[in-house]
Design an enzyme around this catalytic site. Structure first.
Site, PDB file in Angstrom:
ATOM      1  N   ARG B  63       0.820  -1.226   0.000  1.00  0.00           N
ATOM      2  CA  ARG B  63       0.000   0.000   0.000  1.00  0.00           C
ATOM      3  C   ARG B  63       0.846   1.266   0.000  1.00  0.00           C
ATOM      4  O   ARG B  63       0.364   2.335  -0.310  1.00  0.00           O
ATOM      5  CB  ARG B  63      -0.910   0.005   1.230  1.00  0.00           C
ATOM      6  CG  ARG B  63      -1.951  -1.102   1.216  1.00  0.00           C
ATOM      7  CD  ARG B  63      -2.998  -0.877   2.288  1.00  0.00           C
ATOM      8  NE  ARG B  63      -3.959  -1.967   2.306  1.00  0.00           N
ATOM      9  CZ  ARG B  63      -3.945  -2.969   3.172  1.00  0.00           C
ATOM     10  NH1 ARG B  63      -3.026  -3.015   4.115  1.00  0.00           N
ATOM     11  NH2 ARG B  63      -4.834  -3.943   3.120  1.00  0.00           N
ATOM     12  N   LYS B 174       2.600 -19.261   6.729  1.00  0.00           N
ATOM     13  CA  LYS B 174       1.765 -19.681   7.853  1.00  0.00           C
ATOM     14  C   LYS B 174       1.256 -18.427   8.579  1.00  0.00           C
ATOM     15  O   LYS B 174       1.886 -17.381   8.463  1.00  0.00           O
ATOM     16  CB  LYS B 174       2.540 -20.588   8.795  1.00  0.00           C
ATOM     17  CG  LYS B 174       3.532 -19.852   9.708  1.00  0.00           C
ATOM     18  CD  LYS B 174       3.921 -20.684  10.899  1.00  0.00           C
ATOM     19  CE  LYS B 174       4.607 -19.795  11.922  1.00  0.00           C
ATOM     20  NZ  LYS B 174       4.960 -20.404  13.145  1.00  0.00           N
ATOM     21  N   HIS B 204       8.847 -23.008   7.140  1.00  0.00           N
ATOM     22  CA  HIS B 204      10.287 -22.796   6.989  1.00  0.00           C
ATOM     23  C   HIS B 204      11.117 -23.858   7.713  1.00  0.00           C
ATOM     24  O   HIS B 204      12.291 -24.037   7.424  1.00  0.00           O
ATOM     25  CB  HIS B 204      10.684 -21.388   7.429  1.00  0.00           C
ATOM     26  CG  HIS B 204      10.697 -21.194   8.909  1.00  0.00           C
ATOM     27  ND1 HIS B 204       9.582 -20.784   9.599  1.00  0.00           N
ATOM     28  CD2 HIS B 204      11.658 -21.378   9.822  1.00  0.00           C
ATOM     29  CE1 HIS B 204       9.874 -20.713  10.883  1.00  0.00           C
ATOM     30  NE2 HIS B 204      11.120 -21.071  11.055  1.00  0.00           N
ATOM     31  N   LYS B 208      15.144 -26.212   6.711  1.00  0.00           N
ATOM     32  CA  LYS B 208      16.361 -26.357   7.521  1.00  0.00           C
ATOM     33  C   LYS B 208      17.093 -27.634   7.118  1.00  0.00           C
ATOM     34  O   LYS B 208      16.496 -28.698   6.984  1.00  0.00           O
ATOM     35  CB  LYS B 208      16.004 -26.425   9.006  1.00  0.00           C
ATOM     36  CG  LYS B 208      15.495 -25.123   9.587  1.00  0.00           C
ATOM     37  CD  LYS B 208      15.128 -25.328  11.054  1.00  0.00           C
ATOM     38  CE  LYS B 208      14.529 -24.070  11.650  1.00  0.00           C
ATOM     39  NZ  LYS B 208      15.509 -23.021  11.883  1.00  0.00           N
ATOM     40  N   GLU B 242      11.828 -22.451  23.331  1.00  0.00           N
ATOM     41  CA  GLU B 242      12.254 -21.085  23.011  1.00  0.00           C
ATOM     42  C   GLU B 242      12.536 -20.351  24.313  1.00  0.00           C
ATOM     43  O   GLU B 242      11.787 -20.524  25.288  1.00  0.00           O
ATOM     44  CB  GLU B 242      11.155 -20.325  22.259  1.00  0.00           C
ATOM     45  CG  GLU B 242      10.827 -20.881  20.900  1.00  0.00           C
ATOM     46  CD  GLU B 242       9.781 -20.009  20.212  1.00  0.00           C
ATOM     47  OE1 GLU B 242      10.156 -19.226  19.337  1.00  0.00           O
ATOM     48  OE2 GLU B 242       8.607 -20.091  20.598  1.00  0.00           O
ATOM     49  N   ASP B 261       1.049 -21.879  16.815  1.00  0.00           N
ATOM     50  CA  ASP B 261       2.317 -21.272  16.429  1.00  0.00           C
ATOM     51  C   ASP B 261       3.371 -22.335  16.129  1.00  0.00           C
ATOM     52  O   ASP B 261       4.194 -22.160  15.233  1.00  0.00           O
ATOM     53  CB  ASP B 261       2.794 -20.354  17.561  1.00  0.00           C
ATOM     54  CG  ASP B 261       3.996 -19.519  17.149  1.00  0.00           C
ATOM     55  OD1 ASP B 261       3.941 -18.915  16.067  1.00  0.00           O
ATOM     56  OD2 ASP B 261       4.984 -19.477  17.920  1.00  0.00           O
ATOM     57  N   HIS B 266       5.189 -26.944  12.657  1.00  0.00           N
ATOM     58  CA  HIS B 266       6.572 -27.419  12.768  1.00  0.00           C
ATOM     59  C   HIS B 266       6.679 -28.775  13.470  1.00  0.00           C
ATOM     60  O   HIS B 266       7.374 -29.675  13.016  1.00  0.00           O
ATOM     61  CB  HIS B 266       7.425 -26.414  13.545  1.00  0.00           C
ATOM     62  CG  HIS B 266       7.353 -25.022  13.000  1.00  0.00           C
ATOM     63  ND1 HIS B 266       7.241 -24.750  11.662  1.00  0.00           N
ATOM     64  CD2 HIS B 266       7.401 -23.810  13.614  1.00  0.00           C
ATOM     65  CE1 HIS B 266       7.207 -23.440  11.476  1.00  0.00           C
ATOM     66  NE2 HIS B 266       7.303 -22.850  12.648  1.00  0.00           N
ATOM     67  N   LYS B 366       7.381 -21.251  25.305  1.00  0.00           N
ATOM     68  CA  LYS B 366       8.161 -20.009  25.345  1.00  0.00           C
ATOM     69  C   LYS B 366       8.705 -19.815  26.744  1.00  0.00           C
ATOM     70  O   LYS B 366       8.175 -20.343  27.720  1.00  0.00           O
ATOM     71  CB  LYS B 366       7.286 -18.820  24.962  1.00  0.00           C
ATOM     72  CG  LYS B 366       6.981 -18.792  23.459  1.00  0.00           C
ATOM     73  CD  LYS B 366       6.414 -17.464  23.035  1.00  0.00           C
ATOM     74  CE  LYS B 366       6.304 -17.374  21.539  1.00  0.00           C
ATOM     75  NZ  LYS B 366       7.606 -17.265  20.843  1.00  0.00           N
TER      76      LYS B 366
END
Lengths: 400, 515
Positions: B63, B174, B204, B208, B242, B261, B266, B366
């Site tokens: 935009r 995703k 992704h 890897k 994480e 997530d 994954h 997390k």
């Protein structure tokens, strides 16, 4: 700082008794693994000894041995290994073997550990000792790892080349340094063809032209361009002249031989021995494909700041018939970069600049070690390059 | 991975079987982070490694009111910062930047697509891209269907240029849906404008190297496959940890939680790669067929069973690596009373002859103590205690595939302690990528973008695969919503999840690996 000092100590070459090299190496690594006093455990220098292959680098002089050591240092960053740098001096009266050991370490950006390999430098002196050099070499090769014999210079002038090649899984030469291109290429083919000898032969000059091959091949990946490949009838290969009487033709000749072997072009036998024509500094190879004649025009260039014998540009053309087409790859003023252009069907070419890989021996060898075993494309090109070189030798004194 | 016979004879013996045909990549959402941090740096790296064709072009669609030069300048700065090939080679960048164009437009405005079409036709003529196009949706997911629809209406999904035969592909980021219904709906919307073989759903993780190596490890080594089954494997643990919190993406995370997530995409990818049967060939559909079979063999967890097969957690304030960090509910953009899970553990069973009765434990969260992704295959104990005077049962063998960091593989086995007696201790054989291959792996996006341009969809998720994932995950989400959440926050930042996660696996007589 202590970490760096410890690594530096590992890397220092130290003379050792050639009868107990393994023991000396073992001591070297034990020392490296000992914890440093007064350092917390999590700050101890992590040093990893790693080996994926044995490399035997034959050095024809002390200077060559130094160059080989420098190359091993570079190689180890990608290929952890045990390297043996071997000097053979049959002309020395005193019979014997001198040995040194040292480590080479590096700290990859993605790792917390120094990755180290080891180098053994052997100087084998005297006619008898050289004759029996394999007995000194074999115990030093790590079991079950592939062995690469790297022999820059003029291996085929040496009587032991065949015997040392027998010890290896991969035999790497550099045809640009061959003093006699016909003899060198023929010698390499003889190793390939020796019955019972399963050695994967490589040539660093071939590795130098690999980026060129890749860029040329890329022109014809597109289905629209693919048919034009079979119509190519004029190829111009420019190479850096060295100013001497014997042009270094290995690399341009390998480009020509590669194209010829892939496209089925052979020297035009109908020209009664005149398949090679000299025009001033240029050499024209007159070839014949299945459908039409092809000319390969080898032209020296004095301007580019690249090593003598290096390819400077390659241009493939469809001449004399419609539709015309032209594909070219050419070094820029900075020879680390090349410009590619494809012109076909009246469309304006889209220039593209891209980077060439490093052409120094260590990086080339490193890239070759990444490739799958047995390069049948190289062997096919060698089988064409030998008659090309022989035909050229009839017209000029041909160095590599 | 696509098994294409190289029609180009000059390709023989070269590292790449082929390179892409000249094409244009249209990036929707070109002013966003993904474009600047990942996509353009990845494309530049490909150009730098001679893997892009002459004439390759990018059209950024967004935009913003940028012109080409502003777009190029932004991307130059971003690539200088985020590319792994630093510093940039000015010659290569300039040549690459000559093919970068910006197209201002609104995702839902047909006029914007008419202008885009005009520009793409011009690029086809001037740069020889022959109608070959990749559309990359780097936008918020609610724009996917609109963009696909508008592309179809504008005639941009059938690109045969004058006399040519252009191809079209679309890459979708995703999250692909929020549940089975929305994923199915999105599939249908995309398929109104694109054929399934033209749709590349990106995960992704599959780009890897270490994830791809799972297949190489399993199927290029003869010794592991015979023991890769219920006879020898006790259980499998997959951990994705994480250390970070929501990193300013509280709004997004509130809607996704760890299950959307991490787990739906994954972690299920990792599970299928570990659990799949050997494909008969390595082409895209054969590999994906086998992955889908695993997903379909996964025993569904009904909403009423979620307490028996799952654990939820949410982090509270704590400390990681000496730094005090806030709890999830204190994070920016997060509801102070949020019940979104930031940790989850699962027990799955693959109901197949190979895996019957073998639990697959998954955990992800997390603010865990370490950033780590690994798959641990725990083998059964030796059947008979031979070394009685050792005083202990030798520990069972353990095979660990470390996806990140310290990528590698290790195998634990028992060894005799030197000296008198038969004392036994576990030791580890370690393989580390970094030690053996002294080269940094390329970014996942480099591999995936190149594969898409080559038409190889092996490392992308197929429609039935994504729907099978959601079929499994949706009932769990429903079950969680239907039952009262645990008293969040139930683990402090810096530990391996809530106590319930440890009790969850302990009730099976097992324990999570100490990482």
């Amino acid at each position: 700082m202590l970490r760096e000092a410890r690594v530096a100590a590992l890397e220092a070459a130290r003379p050792v008794d050639p009868r107990v090299i393994e023991r000396e190496l073992s001591t070297l690594w034990k020392q490296a693994a000992e914890p440093l006093d007064d350092w917390p455990d999590d700050e101890q220098p992590p040093i990893v000894r790693a080996a994926m292959l044995n490399l035997v680098a034959v050095a024809e002089s002390e200077a060559a041995a130094t160059a080989a050591t420098d190359a091993v240092r570079v190689l180890l960053e990608r290929h952890p290994m045990r390297a043996v740098v071997l000097q053979m001096r049959p002309d020395v009266a005193h019979e014997g073997v001198e040995a040194m050991v040292q480590a080479h370490c590096h700290l990859p950006t993605w790792s917390r550990s120094y990755i180290c390999g080891e180098q053994i430098s052997l100087v084998v002196q005297g006619r008898e000792a050289v004759r029996h050099v394999r007995g000194n070499l074999l115990p030093l090769l790590i079991t079950d790892l592939p062995t690469v014999l790297w022999w820059p210079g003029a291996p085929f002038a040496h009587p032991l080349v065949g015997r040392l090649a027998e010890l290896s899984d991969q035999f790497v030469v550099d045809s640009t340094s061959f003093p006699d291109l016909v003899a060198g290429l023929s010698g390499l083919l003889a190793i390939v063809d020796q019955p019972g000898l399963q050695v994967d032969c490589r040539d660093l000059s071939w590795a130098r032209i690999t980026p060129w091959r890749s860029l040329i091949a890329q022109f014809f990946d597109s289905p629209n361009a693919r048919p034009v490949l079979d119509a190519i009838n004029y190829v111009t290969i420019t190479y850096r002249a060295d100013g001497g009487d014997t042009p270094r033709l290995a690399q341009p000749l390998l480009v020509a031989a590669w194209l010829a072997s892939r496209q089925g072009w052979a020297l035009d036998s109908s020209r009664n021995g005149q398949a090679v024509e000299r025009r001033g500094e240029r050499l024209l190879l007159h070839l014949r494909g299945q459908a039409h004649a092809v000319t390969v025009d080898l032209r020296p260039d004095d301007e580019r700041a690249v090593a003598p014998g290096s390819v400077v540009s390659v241009r493939l053309q469809v001449r004399g018939s419609e539709p015309r087409a032209e594909f070219s790859v050419a070094c820029l003023d900075d020879p680390a970069f090349v410009l590619t252009l494809a012109q076909q069907g009246g469309r304006q070419p889209v220039p593209r600049v891209t980077k060439l890989s490093s052409a120094d021996a260590a990086h080339l060898l490193s890239a070759e070690l990444d490739l799958p075993r047995h390069d049948s494309t190289l062997i096919g090109a060698l089988r064409v390059a030998v008659p090309f070189a022989e035909a050229i030798a009839g017209h000029t004194t041909t160095g590599a | 991975m696509l098994n294409v016979t190289a029609a180009n004879p000059l390709r023989a013996g070269l590292r790449m079987e082929r390179t892409p045909e000249p094409c244009v990549m249209v990036i929707f959402g070109a002013s966003g982070d993904l474009t600047q941090r990942k996509l353009i740096p990845a494309l530049y790296n490909l150009a730098n490694e001679r893997l892009l064709p002459g004439g390759f072009s990018v059209v950024g669609f967004a935009r913003r009111e940028w012109d080409n030069e502003q777009f190029r300048s932004k991307l130059h700065d971003a690539t200088s910062t985020f590319s792994r090939s630093k510093p940039l080679a000015p010659e290569v960048w300039q040549s690459f930047a000559d093919g970068l164009f910006f197209q201002h437009g609104d995702y839902d405005n047909p006029d914007s697509y008419a202008a885009l079409k005009k520009r793409l036709d011009w690029i086809d003529r001037e740069r020889g891209t022959n109608g070959n196009r990749v559309y990359y949706l780097a936008t918020p997911p609610d724009a996917y269907a609109t963009i696909a629809n508008q592309l179809g209406r504008a005639g941009l999904t059938n690109n045969a240029s004058e006399g040519g035969s252009g191809w079209t592909r679309i890459i979708v980021e995703k999250p692909f849906g929020r549940d089975l219904e929305s994923a199915h709906e999105l599939n249908q919307q995309l398929q109104q404008s694109f054929a399934e073989h033209e749709i590349y759903r990106i995960d992704h993780y599959l780009g890897k190297e270490t994830v791809q190596n799972i297949l190489v490890f399993r199927f290029a080594n003869g010794i592991f496959e015979p023991i890769w089954n219920r006879q020898y494997v006790d259980h499998v643990q997959i951990t994705v940890g994480e250390t970070v919190g929501v990193e300013g993406r509280g709004g997004y995370y509130e809607r996704s939680g760890v299950i959307r997530d991490m787990v739906q995409n994954h972690m299920l990818q990792l599970l299928t790669l570990v659990g799949m049967e050997p494909p008969t060939s390595f082409d895209a559909d054969t590999v994906r067929d086998e992955k889908v079979k695993v997903l379909r063999a996964l025993r569904p967890i009904a909403p009423d069973d979620v307490d028996a097969f799952t654990v939820r957690g949410q982090y509270g304030a704590g400390a990681i690596a000496g730094e005090t960090v806030p709890g999830y509910r204190e994070e920016e953009g997060v509801d102070p009373h949020s019940n979104t899970e930031t940790f989850a553990a699962f027990k799955f069973f693959v109901d197949s002859w190979r895996w019957a009765g073998v639990p697959f434990y998954l955990r992800s969260g997390k603010r865990l103590p370490k950033r780590i992704t690994e798959i641990a295959v725990q083998f059964r104990e030796a059947p008979h205690l031979l070394f009685r005077d050792s005083g202990q049962q030798p520990e069972a063998n353990l095979l660990v595939m470390k996806i990140q960091p310290d990528e590698g593989i290790s195998l634990r086995f028992s060894s005799k302690v030197p000296g008198a007696g038969s004392s036994i201790r576990p030791v580890t054989m370690d393989f580390r990528y970094g030690n053996s291959f002294g080269v940094a792996s390329p970014e996942a996006y480099e591999r995936l973008l190149l594969d898409c341009m080559l038409g190889d969809s092996t490392l992308f998720t197929r429609n039935d695969e994504v729907e099978a994932q959601w079929s499994l995950i949706t009932p769990i989400i429903e079950g969680w919503h239907a039952s009262a959440p645990p008293p969040f926050a139930n683990y402090e930042a810096g530990v391996w999840g809530p106590r319930a996660a440890h009790e969850f696996i302990a009730q099976d007589g097992r324990s999570w690996r100490r990482l």
